[in-house]
Design a protein around this motif. Structure first.
Motif, mmCIF file in Angstrom:
data_model
loop_
_atom_site.group_PDB
_atom_site.id
_atom_site.type_symbol
_atom_site.label_atom_id
_atom_site.label_comp_id
_atom_site.label_asym_id
_atom_site.label_seq_id
_atom_site.Cartn_x
_atom_site.Cartn_y
_atom_site.Cartn_z
ATOM 1 N N THR A 59 -30.278 -71.298 29.493
ATOM 2 C CA THR A 59 -31.358 -71.597 28.752
ATOM 3 C C THR A 59 -31.477 -73.202 29.317
ATOM 4 N N ARG A 60 -30.689 -74.232 29.030
ATOM 5 C CA ARG A 60 -30.772 -75.490 29.277
ATOM 6 C C ARG A 60 -31.066 -75.636 31.001
ATOM 7 N N THR A 61 -30.326 -75.125 31.618
ATOM 8 C CA THR A 61 -30.430 -75.292 33.251
ATOM 9 C C THR A 61 -31.972 -74.818 33.748
ATOM 10 N N ARG A 62 -32.121 -73.514 33.404
ATOM 11 C CA ARG A 62 -33.391 -73.033 34.026
ATOM 12 C C ARG A 62 -34.593 -73.624 33.358
ATOM 13 N N LEU A 63 -34.578 -74.148 31.959
ATOM 14 C CA LEU A 63 -35.824 -74.834 31.443
ATOM 15 C C LEU A 63 -35.905 -76.209 31.901
ATOM 16 N N SER A 64 -34.618 -76.696 32.098
ATOM 17 C CA SER A 64 -34.615 -78.236 32.619
ATOM 18 C C SER A 64 -35.116 -78.225 34.192
ATOM 19 N N PHE A 65 -34.876 -77.340 34.897
ATOM 20 C CA PHE A 65 -35.257 -77.428 36.318
ATOM 21 C C PHE A 65 -36.804 -77.152 36.323
ATOM 22 N N GLN A 66 -37.141 -76.205 35.336
ATOM 23 C CA GLN A 66 -38.850 -75.928 35.483
ATOM 24 C C GLN A 66 -39.391 -77.256 34.628
ATOM 25 N N ARG A 67 -38.898 -77.944 33.894
ATOM 26 C CA ARG A 67 -39.563 -79.086 33.307
ATOM 27 C C ARG A 67 -39.601 -80.024 34.495
ATOM 28 N N ALA A 68 -38.382 -80.162 35.093
ATOM 29 C CA ALA A 68 -38.376 -81.156 36.426
ATOM 30 C C ALA A 68 -39.456 -81.095 37.228
ATOM 31 N N ALA A 69 -39.506 -79.536 37.736
ATOM 32 C CA ALA A 69 -40.582 -79.356 38.731
ATOM 33 C C ALA A 69 -41.937 -79.663 38.385
ATOM 34 N N GLN A 70 -42.281 -79.257 36.929
ATOM 35 C CA GLN A 70 -43.478 -79.678 36.800
ATOM 36 C C GLN A 70 -43.926 -81.149 36.494
ATOM 37 N N ARG A 71 -42.823 -82.052 35.825
ATOM 38 C CA ARG A 71 -43.000 -83.322 36.071
ATOM 39 C C ARG A 71 -43.218 -83.813 37.647
ATOM 40 N N LEU A 72 -42.811 -83.413 38.449
ATOM 41 C CA LEU A 72 -42.872 -83.816 39.799
ATOM 42 C C LEU A 72 -44.310 -83.228 40.372
ATOM 43 N N GLY A 73 -45.026 -82.263 39.508
ATOM 44 C CA GLY A 73 -46.234 -81.997 40.182
ATOM 45 C C GLY A 73 -46.118 -80.623 40.902
ATOM 46 N N ALA A 74 -45.033 -79.958 40.957
ATOM 47 C CA ALA A 74 -44.935 -78.848 41.683
ATOM 48 C C ALA A 74 -45.419 -77.542 40.922
ATOM 49 N N ASP A 75 -45.775 -76.320 41.722
ATOM 50 C CA ASP A 75 -46.039 -75.156 41.133
ATOM 51 C C ASP A 75 -44.728 -74.684 40.895
ATOM 52 N N VAL A 76 -44.383 -73.857 39.583
ATOM 53 C CA VAL A 76 -43.183 -73.373 39.312
ATOM 54 C C VAL A 76 -43.356 -71.771 38.948
ATOM 55 N N LEU A 77 -42.549 -71.124 39.961
ATOM 56 C CA LEU A 77 -42.294 -69.847 39.716
ATOM 57 C C LEU A 77 -41.011 -69.360 38.843
ATOM 58 N N GLY A 78 -41.081 -68.539 37.969
ATOM 59 C CA GLY A 78 -39.991 -68.292 37.211
ATOM 60 C C GLY A 78 -39.687 -66.694 37.794
ATOM 61 N N PHE A 79 -38.152 -66.334 37.390
ATOM 62 C CA PHE A 79 -37.806 -65.022 38.108
ATOM 63 C C PHE A 79 -36.887 -64.469 36.912
ATOM 64 N N ASP A 80 -37.257 -63.265 36.516
ATOM 65 C CA ASP A 80 -36.277 -62.948 35.540
ATOM 66 C C ASP A 80 -35.876 -61.557 36.238
ATOM 67 N N ALA A 81 -34.267 -61.610 36.473
ATOM 68 C CA ALA A 81 -33.521 -60.616 37.066
ATOM 69 C C ALA A 81 -33.656 -59.270 36.439
ATOM 70 N N ALA A 82 -34.013 -59.151 35.041
ATOM 71 C CA ALA A 82 -34.025 -58.158 34.220
ATOM 72 C C ALA A 82 -34.916 -57.416 34.437
ATOM 73 N N THR A 83 -36.204 -57.725 34.979
ATOM 74 C CA THR A 83 -37.346 -57.167 35.218
ATOM 75 C C THR A 83 -37.729 -57.237 36.504
ATOM 76 N N SER A 84 -36.890 -57.448 37.439
ATOM 77 C CA SER A 84 -37.061 -57.790 38.961
ATOM 78 C C SER A 84 -36.651 -56.460 39.580
ATOM 79 N N SER A 85 -36.961 -56.316 40.858
ATOM 80 C CA SER A 85 -36.597 -55.174 41.787
ATOM 81 C C SER A 85 -34.971 -55.320 42.289
ATOM 82 N N THR A 86 -34.352 -56.309 41.678
ATOM 83 C CA THR A 86 -32.976 -56.265 41.841
ATOM 84 C C THR A 86 -32.384 -55.129 40.947
ATOM 85 N N THR A 87 -32.983 -54.743 39.837
ATOM 86 C CA THR A 87 -32.700 -53.589 39.066
ATOM 87 C C THR A 87 -32.825 -52.316 39.923
ATOM 88 N N LYS A 88 -33.455 -52.287 40.967
ATOM 89 C CA LYS A 88 -33.431 -51.105 41.968
ATOM 90 C C LYS A 88 -32.720 -51.011 43.057
#
Length: 310
Positions: A59-88
């Motif tokens: 919760t804290r770490t992931r959202l904190s990094f996303q918020r930090a990247a947004q504040r720096l003006g970066a494009d942010v891509l989220g990754f959810d292992a539960a719905t990714s091809s890692t399940t395959k």
């Protein structure tokens, strides 16, 4: 040339605080403080893309990094292992390399295996930077940095006359390892570690620390109490007799806070098991810096991503 530092001494990846030179560590803390104070960061990473590649819940770490990247003006891509091809059956390396092929060159990675992020760092192209957001029990360097920033704000930048107490499940805690690395590098006066014998790591990890099992006895004169989460998901059964017994022996209560130095700083990396490691009255009380740690996490992660990707 190490994976973490290039031939010119610049930070290439942030994998661990172990061995990170003091000037580099203090430089990141100084820049983080500037961001915490409101330094303009809107276009620092404009046009860059950052992916939060988390193979464990957060919760804290992931959202904190996303918020930090947004504040720096970066494009942010989220990754959810539960719905990714890692399940395959797709490997973490293949996942990263495919996202890298899309033009993403900043990755924030959390993984359950020790050393997983370092292994991935050996597989990326020049110009791609990785940040370890926690791997197994090994390291959580940005948590260590935000804890140091919080301590410097509360106690001053000179930690050499201060006493620090880390309490609880040190054996399974990557946070504790990163805090120990950072405190040693910054010249902390005395580092005490307290917990049941079953939850303390090997002597090498605790080198230079004052180690004990009596929480009450170790509180005298302490300037900061750094509580740890009881990580039941990483431990075998039987390492603690019961949660009630653990709270009795190692839970932080108002009475225990009163035994420490005046103005003691109380910290916890979260998520908290309230009523187990820490009482509500302490977690929400006047000595608690827990929410300040969370706020500082954004500033620290801004400083790290700027250093790696600008």
């Amino acid at each position: 040339m190490s994976l973490q530092i290039d031939a010119e001494g610049n930070l290439r990846h942030l994998l661990t605080l172990d061995g990170l030179p003091r000037p580099a560590l203090e430089g990141l803390l100084s820049r983080a403080q500037a961001f915490a104070d409101g330094a303009d960061a809107r276009h620092v990473l404009s046009g860059k893309a950052v992916c939060t590649l988390f193979f464990e819940p957060s919760t804290r770490t992931r959202l904190s990094f996303q918020r930090a990247a947004q504040r720096l003006g970066a494009d942010v891509l989220g990754f959810d292992a539960a719905t990714s091809s890692t399940t395959k059956g797709e490997t973490a390396r293949d996942t990263l390399k495919n996202i890298e092929a899309m033009g993403v060159h900043g990755f924030v990675i959390r993984h359950s295996e020790d050393g997983a992020v370092e292994a991935l760092a050996g597989a990326v192209e020049a110009g791609t930077a990785l940040v370890n957001a926690g791997d197994g029990r090994s390291a959580h360097p940005t948590q260590g940095l935000l804890d140091m920033l919080t301590l410097r704000q509360a106690l001053g930048t000179d930690l050499s006359t201060r006493t620090f107490l880390i309490v609880g499940d040190v054996r399974h805690s990557r946070v504790a390892r990163s805090d120990l690395h950072a405190l040693r590098t910054l010249g902390a006066g005395e580092i005490r570690v307290c917990g049941p014998a079953s939850l303390l790591p090997d002597a090498v990890t605790l080198d230079g620390c004052t180690v004990g099992h009596d929480f009450d006895a170790m509180l005298d004169g302490v300037d900061a109490i750094m509580m740890l989460r009881l990580q039941r998901e990483r431990m075998a059964e039987g390492l603690v007799s019961s949660l009630d017994d653990y709270h009795r022996d190692y839970g932080l209560t108002e009475a225990r806070v009163a035994r420490a130095a005046d103005g003691v700083a109380v910290m916890h990396p979260g998520p908290m098991n309230r009523g187990v490691e820490i009482d509500d009255a302490v977690a929400d009380g006047p000595r608690s810096l827990i929410l300040r740690q969370v706020a500082n996490g954004v500033a620290v992660r801004m400083a790290v991503m700027e250093a790696l990707l600008r």
